[in-house]
Design a protein around this motif. Sequence first.
Motif, PDB file in Angstrom:
ATOM      1  N   THR B  20      33.648  17.821 112.489  1.00  0.00           N
ATOM      2  CA  THR B  20      32.866  16.605 112.706  1.00  0.00           C
ATOM      3  C   THR B  20      32.488  16.004 111.361  1.00  0.00           C
ATOM      4  N   VAL B  21      32.659  14.707 111.250  1.00  0.00           N
ATOM      5  CA  VAL B  21      32.286  13.941 110.062  1.00  0.00           C
ATOM      6  C   VAL B  21      31.183  12.969 110.462  1.00  0.00           C
ATOM      7  N   TYR B  22      30.188  12.845 109.588  1.00  0.00           N
ATOM      8  CA  TYR B  22      29.035  12.014 109.900  1.00  0.00           C
ATOM      9  C   TYR B  22      28.937  10.817 108.964  1.00  0.00           C
ATOM     10  N   CYS B  23      28.392   9.742 109.505  1.00  0.00           N
ATOM     11  CA  CYS B  23      28.198   8.501 108.751  1.00  0.00           C
ATOM     12  C   CYS B  23      26.799   7.998 109.101  1.00  0.00           C
ATOM     13  N   ASN B  24      25.910   7.953 108.105  1.00  0.00           N
ATOM     14  CA  ASN B  24      24.507   7.630 108.369  1.00  0.00           C
ATOM     15  C   ASN B  24      24.004   6.504 107.483  1.00  0.00           C
ATOM     16  N   SER B  25      23.070   5.743 108.016  1.00  0.00           N
ATOM     17  CA  SER B  25      22.489   4.639 107.260  1.00  0.00           C
ATOM     18  C   SER B  25      21.078   4.354 107.762  1.00  0.00           C
ATOM     19  N   SER B  26      20.306   3.693 106.952  1.00  0.00           N
ATOM     20  CA  SER B  26      18.996   3.214 107.388  1.00  0.00           C
ATOM     21  C   SER B  26      19.090   1.780 107.900  1.00  0.00           C
ATOM     22  N   SER B  27      20.275   1.210 107.789  1.00  0.00           N
ATOM     23  CA  SER B  27      20.494  -0.171 108.225  1.00  0.00           C
ATOM     24  C   SER B  27      21.121  -0.203 109.608  1.00  0.00           C
ATOM     25  N   VAL B  28      20.885  -1.294 110.308  1.00  0.00           N
ATOM     26  CA  VAL B  28      21.498  -1.503 111.615  1.00  0.00           C
ATOM     27  C   VAL B  28      22.784  -2.297 111.414  1.00  0.00           C
ATOM     28  N   PHE B  29      23.838  -1.889 112.083  1.00  0.00           N
ATOM     29  CA  PHE B  29      25.124  -2.570 111.971  1.00  0.00           C
ATOM     30  C   PHE B  29      25.510  -3.209 113.297  1.00  0.00           C
ATOM     31  N   SER B  30      26.152  -4.350 113.203  1.00  0.00           N
ATOM     32  CA  SER B  30      26.638  -4.999 114.417  1.00  0.00           C
ATOM     33  C   SER B  30      27.899  -4.299 114.929  1.00  0.00           C
ATOM     34  N   SER B  31      28.630  -3.671 114.041  1.00  0.00           N
ATOM     35  CA  SER B  31      29.792  -2.873 114.441  1.00  0.00           C
ATOM     36  C   SER B  31      30.064  -1.857 113.352  1.00  0.00           C
ATOM     37  N   LEU B  32      30.786  -0.823 113.710  1.00  0.00           N
ATOM     38  CA  LEU B  32      31.136   0.201 112.735  1.00  0.00           C
ATOM     39  C   LEU B  32      32.584   0.610 112.980  1.00  0.00           C
ATOM     40  N   GLN B  33      33.283   0.797 111.878  1.00  0.00           N
ATOM     41  CA  GLN B  33      34.696   1.128 111.977  1.00  0.00           C
ATOM     42  C   GLN B  33      34.978   2.422 111.237  1.00  0.00           C
ATOM     43  N   TRP B  34      36.027   3.112 111.702  1.00  0.00           N
ATOM     44  CA  TRP B  34      36.526   4.296 111.008  1.00  0.00           C
ATOM     45  C   TRP B  34      37.969   4.038 110.586  1.00  0.00           C
ATOM     46  N   TYR B  35      38.244   4.422 109.334  1.00  0.00           N
ATOM     47  CA  TYR B  35      39.567   4.287 108.774  1.00  0.00           C
ATOM     48  C   TYR B  35      40.032   5.665 108.290  1.00  0.00           C
ATOM     49  N   ARG B  36      41.356   5.825 108.248  1.00  0.00           N
ATOM     50  CA  ARG B  36      41.941   6.994 107.601  1.00  0.00           C
ATOM     51  C   ARG B  36      42.878   6.512 106.494  1.00  0.00           C
ATOM     52  N   GLN B  37      42.782   7.178 105.358  1.00  0.00           N
ATOM     53  CA  GLN B  37      43.597   6.787 104.214  1.00  0.00           C
ATOM     54  C   GLN B  37      44.365   8.002 103.712  1.00  0.00           C
ATOM     55  N   GLU B  38      45.650   7.804 103.495  1.00  0.00           N
ATOM     56  CA  GLU B  38      46.491   8.862 102.928  1.00  0.00           C
ATOM     57  C   GLU B  38      46.805   8.509 101.480  1.00  0.00           C
ATOM     58  N   PRO B  39      47.148   9.502 100.667  1.00  0.00           N
ATOM     59  CA  PRO B  39      47.364   9.263  99.233  1.00  0.00           C
ATOM     60  C   PRO B  39      48.385   8.164  98.979  1.00  0.00           C
TER      61      PRO B  39
END
Lengths: 113, 113
Positions: B20-39
């Motif tokens: 599990t990977v976590y993404c945290n903020s104190s800000s509110v977002f209208s949307s959130l995206q996840w990306y994967r990047q390879e070398p």
Amino acid sequence: DAGITQSPRHKVTETGTPVTLRCHQTENHRYMYWYRQDPGHGLRLIHYSYGVKDTDKGEVSDGYSVSRSKTEDFLLTLESATSSQTSVYFCAISDRQGAYEQYFGPGTRLTVT
Amino acid sequence: TQLLEQSPQFLSIQEGENLTVYCNSSSVFSSLQWYRQEPGEGPVLLVTVVTGGEVKKLKRLTFQFGDARKDSSLHITAAQPGDTGLYLCAGASQGDSWGKLQFGAGTQVVVTP
């Protein structure tokens, strides 16, 4: 995959020289973005464009300028390259339909010696 | 200042394990995206979440957006070597009109056979 190309893919330049990176898209998307990616910092926004000749600064814009004379091309210029601008530069595009999804080019690795 | 904090920074697991990977903020977002990047490549969009509490599944990947739209998680079940990559979360701030995204620094995931 979105049709985004970046040129050159690799460049080595000397401190003090001007450098221009090109981003070209075939998707006719209105919004285009330039990011730099450095270890520990993720992607940081340099400049963005919301239409032809409409551009604005991002969070790390010092030392960079941009131009967009056509929908498909977004140019990033390092006016006088410095070693701190050694990085990998990514261009992204978005049509803002949906929730701001962005699609990225393959990147340009720039080394300033 | 990194508005989005990702944890852990690095994760190394054996094939077949869960992560599990976590993404945290104190800000509110209208949307959130996840990306994967390879070398040597640009980030590739995996998913977008827009509603607080939303859960999306993409094969063995499960994405959740927090109820308050300030945090998100990515869970991978029975990880495979092909899941190796840099996972980035990115949020669109409420009130932003230009589709700008704030990126986390990324979580490097390595899955060994």
